[in-house]
Write a protein that holds these residues in place. Sequence first.
Motif, short mmCIF file in Angstrom:
data_model
loop_
_atom_site.label_atom_id
_atom_site.label_comp_id
_atom_site.label_asym_id
_atom_site.label_seq_id
_atom_site.Cartn_x
_atom_site.Cartn_y
_atom_site.Cartn_z
N ILE A 7 -8.83 -51.79 -33.13
CA ILE A 7 -9.92 -50.83 -33.08
C ILE A 7 -9.70 -49.64 -34.00
O ILE A 7 -10.65 -49.11 -34.59
CB ILE A 7 -10.16 -50.36 -31.62
CG1 ILE A 7 -11.50 -49.63 -31.50
CG2 ILE A 7 -9.01 -49.49 -31.11
CD1 ILE A 7 -11.92 -49.38 -30.05
N PHE A 8 -8.45 -49.22 -34.18
CA PHE A 8 -8.17 -48.07 -35.06
C PHE A 8 -8.45 -48.42 -36.52
O PHE A 8 -9.03 -47.62 -37.26
CB PHE A 8 -6.72 -47.60 -34.87
CG PHE A 8 -6.39 -47.28 -33.45
CD1 PHE A 8 -6.86 -46.12 -32.85
CD2 PHE A 8 -5.62 -48.15 -32.68
CE1 PHE A 8 -6.57 -45.83 -31.53
CE2 PHE A 8 -5.32 -47.86 -31.36
CZ PHE A 8 -5.80 -46.71 -30.78
N LYS A 9 -8.07 -49.62 -36.93
CA LYS A 9 -8.37 -50.08 -38.29
C LYS A 9 -9.87 -50.22 -38.49
O LYS A 9 -10.40 -49.92 -39.58
CB LYS A 9 -7.68 -51.42 -38.55
CG LYS A 9 -6.16 -51.38 -38.62
CD LYS A 9 -5.58 -52.77 -38.81
CE LYS A 9 -4.07 -52.76 -38.92
NZ LYS A 9 -3.61 -52.27 -40.22
N HIS A 29 -12.20 -69.31 -34.22
CA HIS A 29 -13.48 -69.47 -34.90
C HIS A 29 -14.62 -68.72 -34.22
O HIS A 29 -15.71 -68.58 -34.78
CB HIS A 29 -13.85 -70.96 -34.96
CG HIS A 29 -14.19 -71.54 -33.61
ND1 HIS A 29 -13.22 -71.79 -32.65
CD2 HIS A 29 -15.38 -71.89 -33.05
CE1 HIS A 29 -13.79 -72.30 -31.57
NE2 HIS A 29 -15.10 -72.37 -31.78
N LEU A 30 -14.36 -68.19 -33.01
CA LEU A 30 -15.40 -67.52 -32.25
C LEU A 30 -15.52 -66.05 -32.67
O LEU A 30 -14.56 -65.44 -33.12
CB LEU A 30 -15.07 -67.58 -30.75
CG LEU A 30 -15.01 -68.98 -30.13
CD1 LEU A 30 -14.53 -68.89 -28.68
CD2 LEU A 30 -16.37 -69.67 -30.21
N THR A 38 -11.68 -60.70 -41.11
CA THR A 38 -10.79 -61.43 -40.21
C THR A 38 -9.74 -60.49 -39.64
O THR A 38 -9.39 -59.47 -40.25
CB THR A 38 -10.07 -62.57 -40.97
OG1 THR A 38 -9.34 -62.02 -42.07
CG2 THR A 38 -11.09 -63.58 -41.49
N LEU A 39 -9.25 -60.84 -38.47
CA LEU A 39 -8.25 -60.00 -37.81
C LEU A 39 -6.93 -60.06 -38.55
O LEU A 39 -6.39 -61.14 -38.79
CB LEU A 39 -8.05 -60.44 -36.36
CG LEU A 39 -9.24 -60.26 -35.41
CD1 LEU A 39 -8.88 -60.74 -34.02
CD2 LEU A 39 -9.70 -58.81 -35.38
#
Length: 351
Positions: A250-252, A333-334, A261-262
């Motif tokens: 969340i900070f990023k 993929h979600l 993408t995470l």
Amino acid sequence: MNVPIQKPTTLAATETAYPLIQRMRNPYWMAPMSGITDLCYRHLIDEMGAGVIISELVSAKGLVYSSERTAKMIRVHENPGTLVGIQLFGEDADDYVRVAPQVQEQGAHFIDINLGCPVKKVVKKGCGSALMRDPEKLYVFLQHIRANIDLPLTVKMRTGWSHEELTIHECVDAAKQAGCQWVAIHGRTRQQGYSGQADWELIADVKRNTDIPIIGNGDIRSADRARQLLEESGVDAVMIGRGALRDPWIFKECTGELGDTLSPTPTELLHRFHEMLEPVYDMRRTLLYLRKLAVWMAYGYPGAAAFRGMMFSLPTVRQVLTEGEAFFRKVAHLPRPKFDEAEAFMMGGHG
């Protein structure tokens, strides 16, 4: 206190009076959470880009009496990327003075005093929210500490004891006159505990009527909400608590550093947390903290409830890492889960 507030006429005057906040990495901070923001979790959240990081609640009295367990709670990880503070509680101002050198030796950048804790065992000692019932006494309390320690002093408080005792304006003024560097406000009364909604209108009103930096806290579940409240309330920064547990990115996202993408992935984050935990804790606690991070990150995805049940039955770290990797690969993929601002999640903490 009935001391008239005089706002500085220039930004430079504010920066001179309150230099600590000028050193924050960004205005999106990790809120202190009891049993959560320990040494390793603070290290992890530092790497995830939180603007300022504050420890879980630590007993000043425990440090005075050289409690080994309490002493471990004030450790600071090496080379932090931003400000790290240690949050203390206690009814005796002299205790804070006595333990300040210990906190400073650990590498903390400031001491934060908890004036928000609603828990009975804290309040009955005259600590936490109880200190907000008498703003003049609070001023004397804070001024004594500030005058006798080298580290900067900050405070975290609620809006008051109850809706009939909303002393937030007077208590913020007491903190300002005592020489504190900022005031973080959890927008609920002590009487509310963690129920109802945080009063961001009141937080904004406090900000409009003082020049001491104000940090808003309460009910931030998403980056969009964090940015919105920062802008609309006019506060100097916002604290994110439960929202960061299930969404460490969340900070990023708040600062625009998160791509499509995470990064790191949930699996990478779980392994990195294990690297931090292993040298610090025994196997039991390492296992517990890894399980918690895994189920927090899984919250909102299909199958999360079953995954949680499985996680807390696994007996080894290797199994937790393996099953965690399998789950996050399956849901990769979600789309990321979206959370309602009014949704109950981890309804606890300490401020």
